[in-house]
Design a protein around this motif. Structure first.
Motif, PDB file in Angstrom:
ATOM      1  N   UNK A  15       0.805  -1.219   0.000  1.00  0.00           N
ATOM      2  CA  UNK A  15       0.000   0.000   0.000  1.00  0.00           C
ATOM      3  C   UNK A  15       0.837   1.269   0.000  1.00  0.00           C
ATOM      4  N   UNK A  16       0.203   2.334  -0.445  1.00  0.00           N
ATOM      5  CA  UNK A  16       0.838   3.651  -0.458  1.00  0.00           C
ATOM      6  C   UNK A  16       0.778   4.251   0.945  1.00  0.00           C
ATOM      7  N   UNK A  17       1.914   4.737   1.408  1.00  0.00           N
ATOM      8  CA  UNK A  17       1.987   5.396   2.711  1.00  0.00           C
ATOM      9  C   UNK A  17       1.548   6.849   2.555  1.00  0.00           C
ATOM     10  N   UNK A  18       0.501   7.278   3.257  1.00  0.00           N
ATOM     11  CA  UNK A  18       0.119   8.689   3.180  1.00  0.00           C
ATOM     12  C   UNK A  18       1.161   9.563   3.870  1.00  0.00           C
ATOM     13  N   UNK A  19       1.312  10.782   3.412  1.00  0.00           N
ATOM     14  CA  UNK A  19       2.182  11.737   4.092  1.00  0.00           C
ATOM     15  C   UNK A  19       1.387  12.407   5.202  1.00  0.00           C
ATOM     16  N   UNK A 209      -6.561  -9.781 -10.486  1.00  0.00           N
ATOM     17  CA  UNK A 209      -6.017 -11.066 -10.044  1.00  0.00           C
ATOM     18  C   UNK A 209      -6.361 -12.162 -11.052  1.00  0.00           C
ATOM     19  N   UNK A 210      -7.569 -12.145 -11.553  1.00  0.00           N
ATOM     20  CA  UNK A 210      -7.945 -13.113 -12.579  1.00  0.00           C
ATOM     21  C   UNK A 210      -7.053 -12.988 -13.809  1.00  0.00           C
ATOM     22  N   UNK A 211      -6.627 -11.770 -14.103  1.00  0.00           N
ATOM     23  CA  UNK A 211      -5.798 -11.518 -15.284  1.00  0.00           C
ATOM     24  C   UNK A 211      -4.337 -11.866 -15.056  1.00  0.00           C
ATOM     25  N   UNK A 212      -3.936 -12.134 -13.821  1.00  0.00           N
ATOM     26  CA  UNK A 212      -2.562 -12.524 -13.541  1.00  0.00           C
ATOM     27  C   UNK A 212      -1.766 -11.558 -12.696  1.00  0.00           C
ATOM     28  N   UNK A 213      -2.409 -10.552 -12.112  1.00  0.00           N
ATOM     29  CA  UNK A 213      -1.687  -9.615 -11.247  1.00  0.00           C
ATOM     30  C   UNK A 213      -1.046 -10.361 -10.082  1.00  0.00           C
ATOM     31  N   UNK A 214       0.185  -9.994  -9.760  1.00  0.00           N
ATOM     32  CA  UNK A 214       0.902 -10.629  -8.654  1.00  0.00           C
ATOM     33  C   UNK A 214       1.103  -9.682  -7.480  1.00  0.00           C
ATOM     34  N   UNK A 215       0.686  -8.431  -7.634  1.00  0.00           N
ATOM     35  CA  UNK A 215       0.803  -7.459  -6.560  1.00  0.00           C
ATOM     36  C   UNK A 215      -0.310  -6.448  -6.659  1.00  0.00           C
ATOM     37  N   UNK A 216      -0.551  -5.754  -5.560  1.00  0.00           N
ATOM     38  CA  UNK A 216      -1.574  -4.720  -5.536  1.00  0.00           C
ATOM     39  C   UNK A 216      -1.072  -3.547  -4.710  1.00  0.00           C
ATOM     40  N   UNK A 217      -1.145  -2.356  -5.301  1.00  0.00           N
ATOM     41  CA  UNK A 217      -0.755  -1.142  -4.597  1.00  0.00           C
ATOM     42  C   UNK A 217      -2.018  -0.340  -4.313  1.00  0.00           C
ATOM     43  N   UNK A 218      -2.416  -0.349  -3.053  1.00  0.00           N
ATOM     44  CA  UNK A 218      -3.695   0.195  -2.627  1.00  0.00           C
ATOM     45  C   UNK A 218      -3.468   1.422  -1.751  1.00  0.00           C
ATOM     46  N   UNK A 219      -4.568   1.965  -1.206  1.00  0.00           N
ATOM     47  CA  UNK A 219      -4.451   2.943  -0.148  1.00  0.00           C
ATOM     48  C   UNK A 219      -3.930   2.276   1.121  1.00  0.00           C
ATOM     49  N   UNK A 220      -3.532   3.086   2.114  1.00  0.00           N
ATOM     50  CA  UNK A 220      -2.843   2.554   3.275  1.00  0.00           C
ATOM     51  C   UNK A 220      -3.699   2.263   4.491  1.00  0.00           C
ATOM     52  N   UNK A 221      -5.021   2.430   4.400  1.00  0.00           N
ATOM     53  CA  UNK A 221      -5.846   2.364   5.586  1.00  0.00           C
ATOM     54  C   UNK A 221      -6.216   0.980   6.078  1.00  0.00           C
ATOM     55  N   UNK A 258     -15.002   8.360  -3.296  1.00  0.00           N
ATOM     56  CA  UNK A 258     -15.472   9.425  -2.416  1.00  0.00           C
ATOM     57  C   UNK A 258     -14.332  10.090  -1.640  1.00  0.00           C
ATOM     58  N   UNK A 259     -13.661   9.336  -0.796  1.00  0.00           N
ATOM     59  CA  UNK A 259     -12.682   9.933   0.104  1.00  0.00           C
ATOM     60  C   UNK A 259     -11.329  10.205  -0.518  1.00  0.00           C
ATOM     61  N   UNK A 260     -10.964   9.420  -1.553  1.00  0.00           N
ATOM     62  CA  UNK A 260      -9.693   9.630  -2.222  1.00  0.00           C
ATOM     63  C   UNK A 260      -8.503   9.524  -1.284  1.00  0.00           C
ATOM     64  N   UNK A 261      -7.495  10.367  -1.536  1.00  0.00           N
ATOM     65  CA  UNK A 261      -6.252  10.259  -0.783  1.00  0.00           C
ATOM     66  C   UNK A 261      -6.378  10.681   0.684  1.00  0.00           C
ATOM     67  N   UNK A 262      -7.521  11.257   1.055  1.00  0.00           N
ATOM     68  CA  UNK A 262      -7.744  11.601   2.463  1.00  0.00           C
ATOM     69  C   UNK A 262      -8.257  10.413   3.276  1.00  0.00           C
ATOM     70  N   UNK A 263      -8.629   9.326   2.602  1.00  0.00           N
ATOM     71  CA  UNK A 263      -9.296   8.205   3.271  1.00  0.00           C
ATOM     72  C   UNK A 263      -8.420   7.554   4.334  1.00  0.00           C
TER      73      UNK A 263
END
Length: 310
Positions: A15-19, A209-221, A258-263
């Motif tokens: 996940x992405x670390x928020x600042x 994942x069905x398509x073959x993704x091996x990683x996921x970069x999500x929000x950090x919450x 809705x919340x975007x990067x503030x979530x």
């Protein structure tokens, strides 16, 4: 159904670390490090810093350096850390990438060069750009394929970069019809595609994942929630992965739409991890009703973020 490659060095949930800012908009380094500790304890396989969801475009160069140094020293090898080093200039991007590697980064993530609404570079220039970055480092380069750059990167061109540019081996695909592009990229690039990854807050995670993704970069919450989906999938339990995705999808959708990067910061403040969930101006604070809806949805799932600091 495309199967993930077992040889990938890095896979799973990064996940992405928020600042973290204080109420005045200044960096809150103590809060930043608590945020990082929570994200590791919540099951993140790795972290990504200074991404767009980190508000990297609102940071000074000095702040970027301070954050990179502080976070990598604090993580101290507990998990691999990807550092976003995007810049229009190949020279600056290469220097940023080299500095990130020297500080302990496991990988750099880079968007194609762009500026404003109209300044773009053709494929030959983009290839040269990534070659310059690759030549400067010995760690992998992840290309971030996202609409914000306004640059079309075909699957064929990305596959060519993977085969021709030594360090380019990971790809975060977050464009419309991402799953179709991931399938095409994997088919065209073969073993040169070490890490075909999902992005965009996991809104397309199941299809990717069905398509073959091996990683996921999500929000950090809520890395703990995303891990349930991804771990079950990689264990071959598609039914459980699908059930978990359906359970967490309302929260994923709330973040993405809705919340975007503030979530992540709103969830972390509610859980007592950080003192302020401020976003840096000119972003506006999250609307109180959006925040209330987010927390209602989150409480039904009991994510670690709401109880880690209690």
């Amino acid at each position: 159904m495309t199967q993930p490659k077992a040889a990938a060095r890095y896979r799973g949930v990064f996940p992405v670390v928020p600042t973290i800012f204080d109420a005045t908009g200044a960096l809150d380094l103590a809060g930043q490090l608590r945020c990082v500790d929570f994200m590791i304890d919540a099951g993140s396989n790795g972290l990504c810093i200074l991404a767009n969801f980190s508000e990297q475009f609102a940071l000074s160069d000095d702040e970027r350096e301070r954050l990179t140094r502080a976070i990598l020293e604090h993580v101290d090898g507990r998990v691999p850390v990807i550092v976003t080093t995007t810049h229009f200039s190949s020279q600056v991007c290469a220097a940023r990438s080299r500095a990130a590697q020297e500080a302990g980064a496991a990988m750099v993530m880079v968007m194609p060069p762009y500026h404003g609404a109209t300044i773009r570079i053709g494929e030959a220039g983009i290839r040269t750009f990534f070659q310059r970055v690759s030549d400067a480092i010995t760690i992998p380069v992840m290309i971030q394929d996202a609409p914000v750059s306004g640059t079309t990167l075909s699957a064929a061109f990305l596959a060519r970069l993977a085969n021709e540019v030594e360090r380019v081996s990971y790809f975060k695909i977050e464009v419309p019809q991402a799953a179709a592009k991931l399938r095409e990229l994997i088919a065209l690039g073969g073993d040169a595609i070490e890490g075909p990854w999902d992005g965009e807050e996991a809104i397309t995670l199941h299809a990717d994942l069905e398509a073959g993704a091996t990683g996921s970069m999500t929000g950090g919450g809520y890395p703990d929630g995303i891990r349930r989906i991804v771990d079950a999938w990689f264990a071959g339990d598609v039914e459980t992965a699908t059930r978990h995705y359906q359970e967490w999808l309302p929260l994923i959708n709330c973040e993405n739409r809705q919340g975007g990067l503030a979530t992540a910061k709103a969830l972390m403040k509610e859980g007592g991890i950080i003192a302020s969930d401020a976003v840096r101006e000119p972003f506006a604070p999250m609307h109180p009703e959006t925040r209330a809806s987010l927390l209602r949805i989150a409480r039904r799932l009991d994510p670690l973020v709401l109880r880690w600091a209690r």
